[in-house]
Design a protein around this motif. Structure first.
Motif, PDB file in Angstrom:
ATOM      1  N   GLU A 141       0.798  -1.229   0.000  1.00  8.65           N
ATOM      2  CA  GLU A 141       0.000   0.000   0.000  1.00  8.65           C
ATOM      3  C   GLU A 141       0.830   1.278   0.000  1.00  8.65           C
ATOM      4  O   GLU A 141       0.322   2.349  -0.331  1.00  8.65           O
ATOM      5  CB  GLU A 141      -0.941   0.007   1.212  1.00  8.65           C
ATOM      6  CG  GLU A 141      -1.925  -1.137   1.234  1.00  8.65           C
ATOM      7  CD  GLU A 141      -2.882  -1.128   0.049  1.00  8.65           C
ATOM      8  OE1 GLU A 141      -3.339  -0.047  -0.348  1.00  8.65           O
ATOM      9  OE2 GLU A 141      -3.161  -2.223  -0.478  1.00  8.65           O
ATOM     10  N   LYS A 169       0.677   4.166  -2.570  1.00 10.68           N
ATOM     11  CA  LYS A 169      -0.608   4.870  -2.658  1.00 10.68           C
ATOM     12  C   LYS A 169      -0.781   5.899  -1.541  1.00 10.68           C
ATOM     13  O   LYS A 169      -1.719   6.681  -1.568  1.00 10.68           O
ATOM     14  CB  LYS A 169      -1.765   3.875  -2.566  1.00 10.68           C
ATOM     15  CG  LYS A 169      -1.742   2.780  -3.595  1.00 10.68           C
ATOM     16  CD  LYS A 169      -2.851   1.782  -3.295  1.00 10.68           C
ATOM     17  CE  LYS A 169      -2.609   0.471  -3.998  1.00 10.68           C
ATOM     18  NZ  LYS A 169      -3.537  -0.562  -3.555  1.00 10.68           N
ATOM     19  N   LEU A 170       0.123   5.885  -0.565  1.00  9.84           N
ATOM     20  CA  LEU A 170      -0.049   6.697   0.630  1.00  9.84           C
ATOM     21  C   LEU A 170       0.724   8.005   0.564  1.00  9.84           C
ATOM     22  O   LEU A 170       1.787   8.079  -0.044  1.00  9.84           O
ATOM     23  CB  LEU A 170       0.415   5.910   1.857  1.00  9.84           C
ATOM     24  CG  LEU A 170      -0.302   4.584   2.114  1.00  9.84           C
ATOM     25  CD1 LEU A 170       0.406   3.812   3.226  1.00  9.84           C
ATOM     26  CD2 LEU A 170      -1.755   4.825   2.473  1.00  9.84           C
ATOM     27  N   SER A 171       0.196   9.001   1.253  1.00  7.72           N
ATOM     28  CA  SER A 171       0.895  10.284   1.353  1.00  7.72           C
ATOM     29  C   SER A 171       2.137  10.116   2.219  1.00  7.72           C
ATOM     30  O   SER A 171       2.271   9.127   2.952  1.00  7.72           O
ATOM     31  CB  SER A 171      -0.022  11.339   1.966  1.00  7.72           C
ATOM     32  OG  SER A 171      -0.251  11.047   3.341  1.00  7.72           O
TER      33      SER A 171
END
Length: 106
Positions: free
Chosen positions: A30, A33-35
């Motif tokens: 993931e 996809k993360l900031s």
């Protein structure tokens, strides 16, 4: 039910049903996809989970003759009789699971 008369309750355990390896694998999938802020928060959480897993493992090893229950970290404080009663179900459920496992071994 276990014949053990000594109990240890480990409170505020991060995700007691998952280990740090499982969470790390999820995080790596993931992560793109993360900031940056989310990545920073999750990397700190995973570091804490790794440490906690190490200490919980030591508790299991040192106190193998004790009944050890892992109580989860919640998103709220356990205050008042209703929340306390609901939280106490974790203790009862843990004993039920242990009894079921022992019965399966017979």
């Amino acid at each position: 039910v276990s014949s053990c008369t000594h109990n240890i309750v480990v409170n505020q355990v991060l995700f007691p049903d998952k280990d740090a390896t499982q969470l790390s694998e999820w995080y790596e999938e993931e992560k793109p996809k993360l900031s940056e802020t989310s990545q920073d928060l999750l990397s700190k959480l995973l570091a804490r989970k790794r440490m906690q897993d190490k200490y919980v493992g030591q508790i299991w090893d040192l106190y193998e003759d004790f009944h050890v229950v892992l109580m989860p970290l919640l998103n709220h404080e356990v205050r008042g009789s209703e929340k306390l009663e609901a939280f106490s179900e974790h203790l009862v459920d843990a004993e039920d699971e242990e009894a079921d496992a022992a019965a399966d071994m017979d």
